[in-house]
Design an enzyme around this catalytic site. Structure first.
Site, PDB file in Angstrom:
ATOM      1  CG  PHE A 127      25.130 -12.699  32.359  1.00 22.75           C
ATOM      2  CD1 PHE A 127      25.439 -13.666  33.295  1.00 22.75           C
ATOM      3  CD2 PHE A 127      24.605 -11.496  32.798  1.00 22.75           C
ATOM      4  CE1 PHE A 127      25.230 -13.436  34.638  1.00 22.75           C
ATOM      5  CE2 PHE A 127      24.401 -11.255  34.138  1.00 22.75           C
ATOM      6  CZ  PHE A 127      24.716 -12.230  35.064  1.00 22.75           C
ATOM      7  CD  GLU A 131      19.224 -24.704  32.747  1.00 23.14           C
ATOM      8  OE1 GLU A 131      18.674 -25.717  33.238  1.00 23.14           O
ATOM      9  OE2 GLU A 131      20.175 -24.772  31.949  1.00 23.14           O
ATOM     10  CB  SER A 136      21.396 -19.918  44.474  1.00 21.26           C
ATOM     11  OG  SER A 136      20.644 -18.750  44.715  1.00 21.26           O
ATOM     12  CD  GLU A 379      24.102  -9.963  39.001  1.00 23.29           C
ATOM     13  OE1 GLU A 379      22.931 -10.351  38.935  1.00 23.29           O
ATOM     14  OE2 GLU A 379      24.590  -9.179  38.173  1.00 23.29           O
TER      15      GLU A 379
END
Length: 401
Positions: A127, A131, A136, A379
């Site tokens: 996934f 960019e 974040s 994450e």
């Protein structure tokens, strides 16, 4: 069995799954992990073994060929796998997030088409949100999709795709202004596209290029890549959920369970670091006795073990909260933040216990020392987690004046 990181209240099925995964890790991953990591070699035999165990379909419903297990079961398996080699858990994690997003948000046609293949490990997911010019700040995404008849044309550059080369399905988040007038909040004008491609590097389908692997300090073996879209044409039936403008919410839902996964990885790496540290401390002698008998080392082991136990408990709580159907962004943020920070600290303490030998590539702790920092940013950074935690706490403890 080790005393630390035990989980109470598991079913017989859960215990059997965990025992099987733990045996696989001990026999098939730990003996070869350091050698493969030093060569930056993709662990194909390990991946094939996990496919046979059904790990790629662990949370996919039985009606699609999966095992239909809970997030808790999945997280505990990830903890075990990361204990063996964190890169292997990364290979599974992105696949799991895409499968979860399809299960939760996909159209029936998308579920019927993708999930059986994903459960078998034939279709492998990645996934893509980030960019090159953003970290974040997801709202700053510039990659764009423009509708052209029954298709969308995608352009832009994405960054930090785990499994970018080896996957054959990528969930890509881009901006899509169609149907969303100028001035619409950025998070309401994003769409997730399900992009099928050939595994490998270079032009993997017309308009889509995976340039090659990014060379990293740690987290080797698993491929991390860029993704470049230049006139990439995607049919409208590959919009996740069939409706544009919902991509941000779909991705955040995936990242939320992904944070539980990262917490589990932190728990696994910390547990392995503790095992290495406590073992070495009983073998290494100084001043006429094992260093484990020196009070300073016992204090260090006590702190390490407490951190392993605390992180595990918080990770389990976050997984169980999600499984119950309740909102768990607070618990997931706390678990990810604490487990990744504690992992870094436990690994460093194990490194210190090893002394000069910890700096040698012959010792496993050297690999863990390079791997742990990735968890601090994956994450969502610690700062992002603290923002999420702080905002949620203010919602829960709103001042009544």
């Amino acid at each position: 069995m080790a005393r630390l990181a035990q989980t109470h209240g598991l079913t017989d099925v859960q215990q059997e799954i965990l025992s099987t995964v733990r045996d696989f890790v001990d026999k098939e991953i730990i003996p070869v992990a350091t050698e493969l990591e030093h060569r930056d070699e993709y662990p194909q035999e390990i991946v094939d073994g996990l496919k046979e165990l059904g790990v790629f379909g662990l949370m996919i419903p039985e009606e699609y060929g999966g095992l239909g297990e809970s997030l808790l079961t999945y997280a505990l398996c990830v903890e075990e796998i990361a204990r063996g080699w964190m890169s292997v858990s990364g290979i599974i994690n992105t696949h799991f997030i895409v499968a979860y997003m399809l299960k939760q948000h996909g159209t029936q046609e998308q579920k019927d088409y993708f999930l059986p293949r994903m459960a078998a490990g034939e279709t492998r997911g990645a996934f893509s949100m980030s960019e090159p010019a953003l970290g974040s700040d997801v709202s700053a995404i510039t990659s764009k999709a423009v509708k052209d008849g029954d298709e969308y044309v995608l352009n832009g550059q994405k960054m930090w795709l785990t499994n970018g080369g080896t996957s054959n399905l990528v969930a890509v988040l881009v901006r899509s202004d169609e149907g969303h007038p100028e001035g619409t909040a950025p998070h309401k004008s994003m769409t997730t596209f399900l992009v099928e491609k050939e595994p490998g590097f270079g032009e993997v389908r017309p308009g889509l290029t995976i340039p090659g692997k990014i060379d990293k300090m740690g987290y080797k073996g698993v491929d991390t890549t860029e993704l470049i879209m230049d006139g990439l044409r995607i049919p409208a039936n590959r919009v996740l959920g069939g409706v544009t403008g919902r991509g941000f919410y779909q991705m955040m839902d995936g990242v939320e369970v992904g944070r539980v996964n990262v917490a589990a990885r932190g728990c696994g790496v910390a547990q392995r670091a503790f095992e290495l540290g406590v073992s070495y401390a009983q073998q290494r002698h100084t001043f006429g006795k094992p260093i484990a008998q020196h009070q300073a080392i016992q204090f260090k082991l006590a702190e390490m073990a407490t951190k392993v136990e605390a992180a595990h408990a918080m990770m389990v709580n976050a997984a169980r909260k999600k499984d119950s159907g309740e909102r768990n962004d607070l618990e997931a943020g706390m678990a990810k933040y604490l487990a990744s920070e504690y992992c870094k600290e436990v690994v460093e303490d194990a490194f210190r216990i090893h002394g000069g030998y910890g700096f040698s590539k012959e010792y496993e702790i050297e690999r863990l020392y390079r791997e742990a920092p990735m968890l601090l940013i994956g994450e969502g950074t610690a700062e992002i987690q603290k923002m999420i935690i702080g905002r949620r706490l203010l919602e829960e403890y709103r001042f009544q004046g």
